[in-house]
Each structure stands twice: as C-alpha cells, then as structure tokens.
Design a protein around this motif. Structure first.
Motif, PDB file in Angstrom:
ATOM      1  N   VAL A 101       1.042  -0.993   0.222  1.00  0.00           N
ATOM      2  CA  VAL A 101       0.349   0.533  -0.025  1.00  0.00           C
ATOM      3  C   VAL A 101       0.750   1.022  -0.154  1.00  0.00           C
ATOM      4  O   VAL A 101       1.669   1.785   0.764  1.00  0.00           O
ATOM      5  CB  VAL A 101      -1.156   0.377   1.566  1.00  0.00           C
ATOM      6  N   VAL A 102       0.247   2.327  -0.456  1.00  0.00           N
ATOM      7  CA  VAL A 102       1.087   4.040  -0.460  1.00  0.00           C
ATOM      8  C   VAL A 102       0.078   4.798  -0.654  1.00  0.00           C
ATOM      9  O   VAL A 102      -1.146   4.503  -1.163  1.00  0.00           O
ATOM     10  CB  VAL A 102       1.904   3.686  -1.928  1.00  0.00           C
ATOM     11  N   ALA A 103      -0.037   5.601   0.434  1.00  0.00           N
ATOM     12  CA  ALA A 103      -0.393   6.075   0.654  1.00  0.00           C
ATOM     13  C   ALA A 103      -0.383   7.616  -0.244  1.00  0.00           C
ATOM     14  O   ALA A 103       1.247   7.975  -0.140  1.00  0.00           O
ATOM     15  CB  ALA A 103      -0.515   6.671   2.225  1.00  0.00           C
ATOM     16  N   ILE A 104      -1.428   8.690  -0.392  1.00  0.00           N
ATOM     17  CA  ILE A 104      -1.050   9.677  -0.576  1.00  0.00           C
ATOM     18  C   ILE A 104      -1.832  11.241  -0.578  1.00  0.00           C
ATOM     19  O   ILE A 104      -3.191  10.602  -0.145  1.00  0.00           O
ATOM     20  CB  ILE A 104      -1.980   9.428  -2.303  1.00  0.00           C
ATOM     21  N   SER A 105      -1.209  12.072  -0.180  1.00  0.00           N
ATOM     22  CA  SER A 105      -2.613  13.031   0.794  1.00  0.00           C
ATOM     23  C   SER A 105      -1.897  13.980   0.021  1.00  0.00           C
ATOM     24  O   SER A 105      -0.639  14.502  -0.003  1.00  0.00           O
ATOM     25  CB  SER A 105      -2.241  11.704   1.738  1.00  0.00           C
TER      26      SER A 105
END
Length: 461
Positions: A79-83
């Motif tokens: 999982v790669v989080a983007i924010s």
C-alpha cells in the motif's frame, strides 16, 4: 506486475497517477481505478491486487480504514498512501499500519517510478520466498514428480488448482514439482507436450528427476500429449539411422535452393514424420535438427544477409520453446521456404486458394468426426506442410484453432436449440474428452456450457 489499484476521489489525480505508473518502466498488466474506499475494499477482496495507491480522504471509507482492512488479509497487497500536507498526522498512523510509502501531493513522477520499482522488487522477493517455502513443503512430504511445460503454456495461471509448485531457480525450463498423490495425468491433456519425471522421494534425487523430465518433455514434444518418463519406450526402427547420415543430410539441405519444391519438402517431412510417430528417438531428431541448422548458413551464406534470418535461425535452435512438433515443423518449414524464395514465386495462387476452400467446406461438413490436418490435407491432395502454411495464409487461423472454433460454435447452437445433455453435445461436435470440451468452451466464451444455456434461456423471457 499484474494489478495495481488506484483509490482516489479526484478524477484528474487518478489519471495522473495512472499515467506516471505506466511510464515508470515497470510493466503492469492492469490498472484499476475507483473513487471511494468502499469500492476499493470490494475490488481487493475479489481480485488479486499487487499494490494499492490510496488517498487518505475518500468518501464511504477513508484510507486509514481501508488500510486496516487490507492488513487483515493473509497476503496483503503493498500500500502507498497519498495525501495533502495537512493530512501528515494521518499518514503517520497509516505508516504504523504497514503502509510501504507515503507520498505528498502533488505527486512527483520520479517518486512514483521509484515506488513502483520498489514494489516490483518486493513482489519478486515475496514470490521467491513463497516458492521456496512451498517447494520445501513438497520435498518434506515424501513422493513427488517434476513436470516440465513449454514456456508460456496457457493455463499455468491455474497452477494452484493443479497443486503445482514452481521450482525456484529452475534455469532453462518451465519446471514444477507436484506431490505424487496430487498428480492426475488427465489434468494436463490441454497443455501441449508435457514431460513428467518418475516418482522421487528426496531432494538428493532432484538432479536425476531433471534429466528424466527433460527426456520425457522432448518425447512429448515429438509425439504430443503428456509423457511420463516410466512410459518411455523405444519404437525406433533400425533404418531410421539412414536419415541421419552425412549423405542424407546434404541431400536435404542441397534441395533447398532448387526448383524441386515438392521433393525437398517430402525429404524434410520424412524426418519430422519419423520423430512424430516414435520411429526415430526424440534425442536423435533433436541432434539432427541442430546439426542441420548449423550447416545451412555455411552453404547459403548470402541468404543470411537478409534482415531477420539469423534471428529466426537462433530461435529454431531452441527447439523446446515450442509446445509441440507440429508447431515447430510449421516454423521450420516456413524458414526453409523463405530461403527457397517460394513466398515470392508461387505462381499457383488461384488453384491453391480453391483447394483451401475445399478443405474449409470439408471441415464444416465433417467437424464431428476424428479430424486432423493429415486427413484434410490428404483429402485435397496437398503436401502436409504446404497445407499448414497455406491454410493459415488464406484463413488467418491455424488448422487447430479453426476446427476448434467451428466445433465450439456448433456446440453453442446445440445448447440453445436442443435439450441434449452436455456430454452428448460434446461428442456430437467431435470432442471425445469431456473435460477438454468444458475447458475449451470456457476459454472461448468465458462461461461453462451449463451457464451459457441458462443465460440464453433467460434472454428468451
């Protein structure tokens, strides 16, 4: 990498991430997009997803909730989080929950490329570890067999259903190990030429199993189907050695540059026919082809100046890259015919076209019988190899696929128009092997015969 999921509620950002992934230098078979966390979780549960790029703020289910669900799975995707910058506190929490990487908007192309390459490396390491663990379990369980397929054999994505374990670092072939108790010969009838070793019971015997499976695979390549090493027999006739002499080889090769097309094709066909019928040992056939391929360029040096000819020759030397002898024979004969410049000099185009038309009519009228290319080529009085090449040229399909399409379309009509049992329909369209029919039908139409019949019945109402 097979599948990546992008969960992001802003359409333009999703599109940008997709484009950057596609330009990362890592091949990805499929990229799925969704605009909310709830749909993302549904997709993950119903698909084997390798990686998820997710925004933190999303409708229905936010990124934090999604990550918690993901990491309850036995084999979770990376999982790669983007924010945005304001969500940094949430990103820290996500990292604690096992997120591989945190990317700040606006996302940089270079950073996406680095992350995708990192995921690919980790996936490869995970796969090797899984293979090694599965392999160790098989070895510890007792009796096993080694199975060798040709590279790219269709259906190997179902290896889990067949209880196959890919051999780690197997080198020059598509090798799998299977517990003997899980081995059923009938499960492998649709894979082309398949070789199987004898039963072994320890890792120390692996080198012997490799030798056996290669011999069995070569025999299966020549004769078709699946061959177990213990079933190998020597049917070779004494006179097969006459075809392997320097004199016979020179004659076959020297005929290539002449106008005796039929004669030179028959000479080469005799070599292939002996191997196909088992009247020449498979190993001797392979050695003869290898010697011939090394000799031809020495005699026809000027022809090898043509672009691509040397590359074709190199591929032909890797004989077991082909599924079976028929496929290899077609490639080999195309190579010879190209050398002989027959492609540009066939004056008989119209008569050939008529003959292929007769063959197509014959297939349509007799598809329910035990048909093969030899039967049809004999019916129209055409050399087997020329028939194979011309049939594909005029129909756009090889003989096997053309016959399969006709049979399956006939089966489809019978499913709609009759109440016959499916096993009887399979026989009526030429399939003696019921399991083979079911698998072929599903691969062609995406559903089983039973499902197809039900779906068509629904449309009538």
């Amino acid at each position: 990498m097979k599948k990546i999921l992008i969960a992001e509620d802003e359409k333009l950002i999703r599109a940008g991430i997709r484009t950057m992934i596609q330009r990362s230098g890592v091949e990805v078979e499929e990229i799925i997009e969704t605009n909310n966390g709830e749909d993302a979780w549904d997709i993950i549960q119903n698909n084997k997803v390798d990686a998820v790029f997710t925004d933190i703020r999303m409708p229905k289910m936010n990124g934090i909730e999604l990550v918690k669900h993901i990491h309850e799975l036995d084999e979770a995707p990376f999982v790669v989080a983007i924010s945005g910058y304001d969500d940094f506190g949430y990103a820290v929490e996500m990292l604690r929950n096992g997120v591989l990487e945190y990317l700040l908007k606006p996302v940089e192309r270079q950073k996406i490329a680095e992350v995708v390459k990192l995921i690919e490396t980790k996936l490869q390491a995970r796969e090797k570890k899984t293979q090694r663990e599965a392999y160790s379990k098989v070895m510890e369980s007792g009796s096993y067999r080694i199975i060798m397929f040709y590279p790219g054999a269709p259906g190997l994505d179902e290896e889990e259903n067949l209880k196959l374990t890919k051999l780690p670092e197997a080198g020059d072939g598509n090798f799998f190990v299977v517990k003997d108790e899980d081995f059923n010969q009938e499960d492998y009838t649709d894979f082309g030429g398949v070789g199987v070793s004898q039963i072994h019971s320890s890792e120390e015997e692996l080198a012997i199993a490799y030798q056996e499976v290669r011999s069995a695979r070569l025999a299966a390549f020549c004769r078709g189907g699946i061959i177990c090493y213990e079933a190998l027999d020597d049917k070779a006739e004494v006179d097969y050695e006459e075809l392997l002499t320097d004199t016979a080889r020179t004659r076959r090769i020297q005929l290539i540059g002449t106008d005796k097309q039929k004669e030179f094709l028959n000479e080469w066909d005799e070599l292939f026919d002996r191997a196909a019928s088992g009247r020449m040992p498979a190993e001797d056939f392979k050695n003869e082809i290898s010697i011939s391929l090394r000799t031809i360029p020495r005699i026809y040096k000027t022809l090898f100046d043509e672009r691509g000819m040397q590359e074709i020759l190199v591929k032909l030397e890797e004989i077991l890259l082909c599924p079976d002898l028929d496929t290899y024979r077609e490639h080999f004969m195309r190579f010879l015919l190209r050398l002989n410049e027959i492609w540009e000099k066939q004056d008989d185009a119209e008569p050939t076209k008529k003959k292929i038309g007769l063959a197509m009519e014959y297939i349509k009228e007799n598809y329910a019988e035990d048909l093969n290319m030899a039967v049809v080529s004999n019916y129209i009085s055409m050399n087997y190899t020329l028939f194979s090449i011309n049939f594909k040229q005029y129909t756009g399909s090889n003989f096997v696929n053309y016959l399969k399409e006709i049979r399956l379309n006939a089966a489809r009509n019978l499913l709609v128009e009759t109440d016959e049992k499916i096993i009887d329909i399979a026989r009526a369209v030429g399939y003696e092997n019921y399991k083979h029919f079911l698998k072929s039908f599903r691969m062609e139409f995406g559903v089983s015969p039973t499902e197809y019949r039900k779906n068509m019945q629904r449309e009538d109402f």
